[in-house]
Design a protein around this motif. Structure first.
Motif, PDB file in Angstrom:
ATOM      1  N   UNK A 263     -10.458  -5.787   4.637  1.00  0.00           N
ATOM      2  CA  UNK A 263     -10.008  -5.513   3.270  1.00  0.00           C
ATOM      3  C   UNK A 263      -8.652  -4.822   3.225  1.00  0.00           C
ATOM      4  N   UNK A 264      -8.337  -4.011   4.221  1.00  0.00           N
ATOM      5  CA  UNK A 264      -7.071  -3.262   4.214  1.00  0.00           C
ATOM      6  C   UNK A 264      -5.842  -4.155   4.377  1.00  0.00           C
ATOM      7  N   UNK A 265      -6.046  -5.436   4.702  1.00  0.00           N
ATOM      8  CA  UNK A 265      -4.924  -6.341   4.942  1.00  0.00           C
ATOM      9  C   UNK A 265      -4.490  -7.145   3.721  1.00  0.00           C
ATOM     10  N   UNK A 266      -5.133  -6.967   2.572  1.00  0.00           N
ATOM     11  CA  UNK A 266      -4.705  -7.696   1.382  1.00  0.00           C
ATOM     12  C   UNK A 266      -3.386  -7.130   0.862  1.00  0.00           C
ATOM     13  N   UNK A 267      -2.695  -7.902   0.038  1.00  0.00           N
ATOM     14  CA  UNK A 267      -1.439  -7.430  -0.544  1.00  0.00           C
ATOM     15  C   UNK A 267      -1.674  -6.201  -1.421  1.00  0.00           C
ATOM     16  N   UNK A 268      -2.752  -6.214  -2.191  1.00  0.00           N
ATOM     17  CA  UNK A 268      -3.032  -5.088  -3.076  1.00  0.00           C
ATOM     18  C   UNK A 268      -3.317  -3.819  -2.288  1.00  0.00           C
ATOM     19  N   UNK A 269      -4.118  -3.944  -1.229  1.00  0.00           N
ATOM     20  CA  UNK A 269      -4.453  -2.767  -0.420  1.00  0.00           C
ATOM     21  C   UNK A 269      -3.207  -2.195   0.238  1.00  0.00           C
ATOM     22  N   UNK A 270      -2.324  -3.070   0.715  1.00  0.00           N
ATOM     23  CA  UNK A 270      -1.090  -2.612   1.353  1.00  0.00           C
ATOM     24  C   UNK A 270      -0.188  -1.908   0.345  1.00  0.00           C
TER      25      UNK A 270
ATOM     26  N   UNK B 282      -3.278   0.639   5.758  1.00  0.00           N
ATOM     27  CA  UNK B 282      -3.204  -0.708   6.330  1.00  0.00           C
ATOM     28  C   UNK B 282      -2.727  -0.642   7.778  1.00  0.00           C
ATOM     29  N   UNK B 283      -1.716   0.175   8.047  1.00  0.00           N
ATOM     30  CA  UNK B 283      -1.227   0.304   9.408  1.00  0.00           C
ATOM     31  C   UNK B 283      -2.291   0.875  10.329  1.00  0.00           C
TER      32      UNK B 283
ATOM     33  N   UNK C  57       4.314  -9.611   2.646  1.00  0.00           N
ATOM     34  CA  UNK C  57       4.704  -8.194   2.585  1.00  0.00           C
ATOM     35  C   UNK C  57       3.952  -7.315   3.585  1.00  0.00           C
ATOM     36  N   UNK C  58       2.723  -7.663   3.896  1.00  0.00           N
ATOM     37  CA  UNK C  58       1.943  -6.887   4.869  1.00  0.00           C
ATOM     38  C   UNK C  58       2.555  -7.036   6.258  1.00  0.00           C
ATOM     39  N   UNK C  59       2.957  -8.261   6.595  1.00  0.00           N
ATOM     40  CA  UNK C  59       3.585  -8.506   7.899  1.00  0.00           C
ATOM     41  C   UNK C  59       4.859  -7.674   8.026  1.00  0.00           C
ATOM     42  N   UNK C  60       5.669  -7.635   6.980  1.00  0.00           N
ATOM     43  CA  UNK C  60       6.891  -6.839   7.013  1.00  0.00           C
ATOM     44  C   UNK C  60       6.602  -5.369   7.263  1.00  0.00           C
ATOM     45  N   UNK C  61       5.573  -4.853   6.625  1.00  0.00           N
ATOM     46  CA  UNK C  61       5.196  -3.461   6.832  1.00  0.00           C
ATOM     47  C   UNK C  61       4.719  -3.187   8.237  1.00  0.00           C
TER      48      UNK C  61
ATOM     49  N   UNK D 104       6.446  -0.816  11.894  1.00  0.00           N
ATOM     50  CA  UNK D 104       5.792   0.050  12.871  1.00  0.00           C
ATOM     51  C   UNK D 104       5.877  -0.531  14.286  1.00  0.00           C
ATOM     52  N   UNK D 105       5.710  -1.831  14.399  1.00  0.00           N
ATOM     53  CA  UNK D 105       5.614  -2.471  15.712  1.00  0.00           C
ATOM     54  C   UNK D 105       6.925  -2.434  16.480  1.00  0.00           C
TER      55      UNK D 105
END
Length: 358
Positions: free
Chosen positions: A260-267, A274-275, A299-303, A307-308
């Motif tokens: 669930x933490x990987x959705x756009x809304x959660x991020x 999410x991280x 947008x999640x991938x960008x976030x 970090x990565x």
């Protein structure tokens, strides 16, 4: 074909790898890279046509990627189902020098063979069964092509290998092992296939599906992901991410874990949460010694990339994680090879994966 002035030279594309295994059980985290080298065996093959000992490799089939050809050829020539590891490099030499002990010609006007190489390791029998439908058939090479297979130490391989280019590649392999690559595991980030446009979709954003072309890219991507033997599948629960991994899940009989933490809304609501959840997936990958594929939104991938980059072994490697949107094309993947270190997970290799749709 590549042009050289008025002459067009032929380039034969091929792929292969250095297949390695542990002589004993896989090492403990406290073991040194030098211990890894002493505890490793590599596989070389004998070609009767040239009476040489070399790394398993072969030409690409039509509409086949280099990575898929590498896994297929390793399977055909050694009889072992394998998964790809970190990338080693490429070798190019004139076709006229095939089978010769030294390949030092710099003539780029003649017909040439271009070979890409990866590290690779055997897949357990139960995992190999899961990969059959996703990867496709692999048939053993004819005895007239390969009539000998031998596992040996790195030191023995250096002595027995026929070709200078193969010995050069072995030196690169040794450097990667010293870097910790033999212990690495793949964390594969997938951007979902092309989805229906927001402005025309009448349902909720969570239920917005991929387009027929997006589905074609997702299907083709599965063939590439199978080269890495992902045994853990994770995804945002939103429809477009589930659909992207659905066929891979069905073909490999591996369940998808909805995060669930990987959705756009959660991020958007809590990017740090999410991280932390994504970092947990990385740690689980290392702890379980399994490869993971995880499907997310742009947008999640960008976030996560933000970090990565700090986890990459070098700044140059970190630059391969693009810093601006869209980060990667839809229906594509990025494979991160991660190792444990005293300072936490560390990325030592990054491979970009694009499907071949035809």
């Amino acid at each position: 074909m590549r042009g050289m002035g008025n002459k067009v030279r032929r380039v034969v594309e091929a792929a292969g790898g250095i297949l390695y295994r542990w002589r004993e059980t896989p090492p403990n985290a406290s073991d040194s890279p030098e211990h890894d080298l002493d505890n490793l065996q590599v596989c070389i093959v004998h070609r009767p046509k040239y009476d040489d000992w070399s790394w398993p490799k072969g030409k690409l089939d039509p509409n086949e990627s280099h990575r898929h050809a590498a896994v297929r050829e390793l399977g055909e020539e050694t009889g072992t189902t394998v998964e790809l590891g970190p990338y080693l490099g490429e070798v190019e030499y004139p076709l006229s020098e095939e089978g010769k002990k030294t390949r030092r010609s710099k003539d780029r006007t003649v017909d040439t063979k271009h070979v890409m190489f990866w590290m690779a390791r055997p897949v357990e029998a139960v995992d190999a069964e899961h990969l059959i439908d996703a990867f496709g058939p692999v048939h053993r090479a004819d005895v007239g092509e390969i009539d000998g297979i031998s596992w040996m130490s790195v030191r023995e391989a250096r002595r027995i290998l026929t070709h200078s280019t193969d010995k050069d590649l072995l030196a690169i392999f040794v450097d990667r092992v010293r870097e910790g690559a033999a212990r690495s595991h793949a964390m594969i980030i997938v951007r979902h296939g092309k989805a229906e446009a927001r402005k025309v979709w009448k349902g909720t954003d969570a239920n917005r599906p991929i387009t027929p072309r997006g589905a074609a890219y997702a299907f083709a991507l599965n063939r590439e992901l199978a080269c890495y033997n992902p045994t853990q599948l994770a995804t945002s629960p939103w429809m477009r991410c589930q659909e992207t991994l659905q066929v891979l899940s069905w073909q490999t009989d591996r369940p998808m874990n909805h995060v669930d933490e990987l959705t756009e809304d959660a991020f958007a609501e809590d990017p740090d949460a999410t991280w932390r959840r994504f970092l947990q997936e990385i740690q689980d990958t290392l702890n379980n010694r399994r490869n993971t594929v995880i499907c997310m939104h742009r947008p999640v991938i960008g976030g996560m990339f933000d970090h990565l980059r700090g986890m990459c072994a070098t700044k140059l490697l970190g630059k391969r994680l693009i810093a601006k949107s869209p980060y990667m094309p839809t229906g594509n993947a990025v494979v991160l090879y991660v190792i444990d270190s005293p300072n936490g997970p560390r990325i030592i290799d990054i491979q970009k994966v694009a499907p071949i749709v035809y």
